[in-house]
Every structure is written in structure tokens, then in C-alpha cells.
Scaffold this motif. Sequence first.
Motif, PDB file in Angstrom:
ATOM      1  N   ALA A   3      63.106 109.355  46.552  1.00  0.00           N
ATOM      2  CA  ALA A   3      63.476 108.197  47.377  1.00  0.00           C
ATOM      3  C   ALA A   3      63.967 108.616  48.758  1.00  0.00           C
ATOM      4  O   ALA A   3      63.692 107.937  49.754  1.00  0.00           O
ATOM      5  CB  ALA A   3      64.545 107.381  46.664  1.00  0.00           C
ATOM      6  N   PHE A   4      64.676 109.742  48.858  1.00  0.00           N
ATOM      7  CA  PHE A   4      65.168 110.196  50.151  1.00  0.00           C
ATOM      8  C   PHE A   4      64.016 110.631  51.056  1.00  0.00           C
ATOM      9  O   PHE A   4      64.015 110.351  52.250  1.00  0.00           O
ATOM     10  CB  PHE A   4      66.176 111.342  49.992  1.00  0.00           C
ATOM     11  CG  PHE A   4      67.461 110.905  49.377  1.00  0.00           C
ATOM     12  CD1 PHE A   4      68.350 110.097  50.081  1.00  0.00           C
ATOM     13  CD2 PHE A   4      67.802 111.303  48.088  1.00  0.00           C
ATOM     14  CE1 PHE A   4      69.554 109.697  49.508  1.00  0.00           C
ATOM     15  CE2 PHE A   4      68.995 110.908  47.521  1.00  0.00           C
ATOM     16  CZ  PHE A   4      69.875 110.103  48.227  1.00  0.00           C
ATOM     17  N   ALA A   5      63.042 111.320  50.495  1.00  0.00           N
ATOM     18  CA  ALA A   5      61.878 111.742  51.282  1.00  0.00           C
ATOM     19  C   ALA A   5      61.085 110.535  51.761  1.00  0.00           C
ATOM     20  O   ALA A   5      60.621 110.504  52.900  1.00  0.00           O
ATOM     21  CB  ALA A   5      61.004 112.673  50.450  1.00  0.00           C
ATOM     22  N   LEU A  61      63.302 115.463  61.453  1.00  0.00           N
ATOM     23  CA  LEU A  61      61.957 115.151  60.993  1.00  0.00           C
ATOM     24  C   LEU A  61      61.839 115.488  59.521  1.00  0.00           C
ATOM     25  O   LEU A  61      62.560 116.350  59.016  1.00  0.00           O
ATOM     26  CB  LEU A  61      60.903 115.899  61.807  1.00  0.00           C
ATOM     27  CG  LEU A  61      60.813 117.410  61.659  1.00  0.00           C
ATOM     28  CD1 LEU A  61      59.382 117.847  61.929  1.00  0.00           C
ATOM     29  CD2 LEU A  61      61.734 118.095  62.631  1.00  0.00           C
ATOM     30  N   PRO A  62      60.950 114.789  58.810  1.00  0.00           N
ATOM     31  CA  PRO A  62      60.806 115.045  57.374  1.00  0.00           C
ATOM     32  C   PRO A  62      60.298 116.455  57.094  1.00  0.00           C
ATOM     33  O   PRO A  62      59.451 116.969  57.829  1.00  0.00           O
ATOM     34  CB  PRO A  62      59.767 114.009  56.928  1.00  0.00           C
ATOM     35  CG  PRO A  62      59.752 112.975  57.996  1.00  0.00           C
ATOM     36  CD  PRO A  62      60.116 113.677  59.260  1.00  0.00           C
ATOM     37  N   VAL A  63      60.817 117.068  56.060  1.00  0.00           N
ATOM     38  CA  VAL A  63      60.358 118.392  55.638  1.00  0.00           C
ATOM     39  C   VAL A  63      58.866 118.336  55.294  1.00  0.00           C
ATOM     40  O   VAL A  63      58.129 119.276  55.582  1.00  0.00           O
ATOM     41  CB  VAL A  63      61.194 118.900  54.442  1.00  0.00           C
ATOM     42  CG1 VAL A  63      60.575 120.139  53.816  1.00  0.00           C
ATOM     43  CG2 VAL A  63      62.620 119.189  54.883  1.00  0.00           C
ATOM     44  N   ALA A  64      58.411 117.225  54.757  1.00  0.00           N
ATOM     45  CA  ALA A  64      56.997 117.090  54.399  1.00  0.00           C
ATOM     46  C   ALA A  64      56.085 117.182  55.620  1.00  0.00           C
ATOM     47  O   ALA A  64      54.938 117.605  55.504  1.00  0.00           O
ATOM     48  CB  ALA A  64      56.769 115.768  53.677  1.00  0.00           C
ATOM     49  N   GLU A  92      71.500 117.449  53.721  1.00  0.00           N
ATOM     50  CA  GLU A  92      72.095 117.528  52.378  1.00  0.00           C
ATOM     51  C   GLU A  92      71.111 117.172  51.271  1.00  0.00           C
ATOM     52  O   GLU A  92      71.205 117.689  50.158  1.00  0.00           O
ATOM     53  CB  GLU A  92      73.314 116.602  52.277  1.00  0.00           C
ATOM     54  CG  GLU A  92      74.460 116.985  53.181  1.00  0.00           C
ATOM     55  CD  GLU A  92      74.275 116.511  54.630  1.00  0.00           C
ATOM     56  OE1 GLU A  92      73.449 115.597  54.881  1.00  0.00           O
ATOM     57  OE2 GLU A  92      74.932 117.059  55.505  1.00  0.00           O
ATOM     58  N   THR A  93      70.174 116.276  51.563  1.00  0.00           N
ATOM     59  CA  THR A  93      69.202 115.863  50.541  1.00  0.00           C
ATOM     60  C   THR A  93      67.993 116.788  50.496  1.00  0.00           C
ATOM     61  O   THR A  93      67.137 116.617  49.632  1.00  0.00           O
ATOM     62  CB  THR A  93      68.723 114.423  50.807  1.00  0.00           C
ATOM     63  OG1 THR A  93      68.046 114.381  52.065  1.00  0.00           O
ATOM     64  CG2 THR A  93      69.892 113.446  50.790  1.00  0.00           C
ATOM     65  N   ARG A  94      67.916 117.731  51.440  1.00  0.00           N
ATOM     66  CA  ARG A  94      66.825 118.701  51.545  1.00  0.00           C
ATOM     67  C   ARG A  94      65.479 118.040  51.835  1.00  0.00           C
ATOM     68  O   ARG A  94      64.433 118.582  51.528  1.00  0.00           O
ATOM     69  CB  ARG A  94      66.765 119.595  50.312  1.00  0.00           C
ATOM     70  CG  ARG A  94      68.115 120.252  50.052  1.00  0.00           C
ATOM     71  CD  ARG A  94      68.143 121.453  49.179  1.00  0.00           C
ATOM     72  NE  ARG A  94      67.168 122.483  49.326  1.00  0.00           N
ATOM     73  CZ  ARG A  94      67.201 123.457  50.241  1.00  0.00           C
ATOM     74  NH1 ARG A  94      68.152 123.490  51.131  1.00  0.00           N
ATOM     75  NH2 ARG A  94      66.277 124.393  50.265  1.00  0.00           N
ATOM     76  N   THR A  95      65.512 116.861  52.467  1.00  0.00           N
ATOM     77  CA  THR A  95      64.274 116.146  52.787  1.00  0.00           C
ATOM     78  C   THR A  95      63.999 116.060  54.290  1.00  0.00           C
ATOM     79  O   THR A  95      62.914 115.687  54.692  1.00  0.00           O
ATOM     80  CB  THR A  95      64.309 114.717  52.219  1.00  0.00           C
ATOM     81  OG1 THR A  95      65.440 114.033  52.748  1.00  0.00           O
ATOM     82  CG2 THR A  95      64.379 114.725  50.707  1.00  0.00           C
TER      83      THR A  95
END
Length: 104
Positions: A3-5, A61-64, A92-95
Amino acid sequence: MNAFAAAAAVLCANPDLGDDAEYYVAPWNVRHQVRVILSRPDVAAVGFQLSSTVGSYTISLPVAALPEAPVEGGRFDVAGEIYEVRQAQRDETRTMWVVECSLC
């Protein structure tokens, strides 16, 4: 995708929050098209005057969108302004990448 991503992707895609950008590392100049959220510096009070600004910018920016961490010295071109990466880390969410930059 959690959900965070998904939320990070939606926030960056929002035209009111996100900007189109290109990320590259000199001298190769292979450019990656990404959507980012740029946080500009606040004006800091000096005495009784509001004249100086904080010298760093934050790009999220998103990690993806960029699986490898942005490297120190890498650059983001956002609407014709060039920002140089000082450091990057995941939130913190790693996203999301949270990238501290300076204006070139």
C-alpha cells in the motif's frame, strides 16, 4: 507492491505534487525518466529580515522508479533546473528514495 508503494506512485503521478524529471550520472549521461516530488528550501529568518534560504533541496521518488540508489554526484534535471545528489536513502517504509540535493 504494498500500500505504501502504491501511495508513493500515486503522489508522484499527481500533477499538483509531482514533476517530470530525468536522472543521470555524468559522464555517461544515460537518462532515466522519472516522476519526482521536489521540496524547495524554506526562507530562514536572519535577525528581523527574511533574506536567507536553506541551501538544500529534497527530491522524493518511488524506489520502483529507480531500483538502484541515486549516487552522490548524480543529477536530476527537473523542468530545466539541475540538482546534484549529495546523499540518498530510503524512507521509513522503504518505498521512497529521499534524496538531498543542491542546485547546480
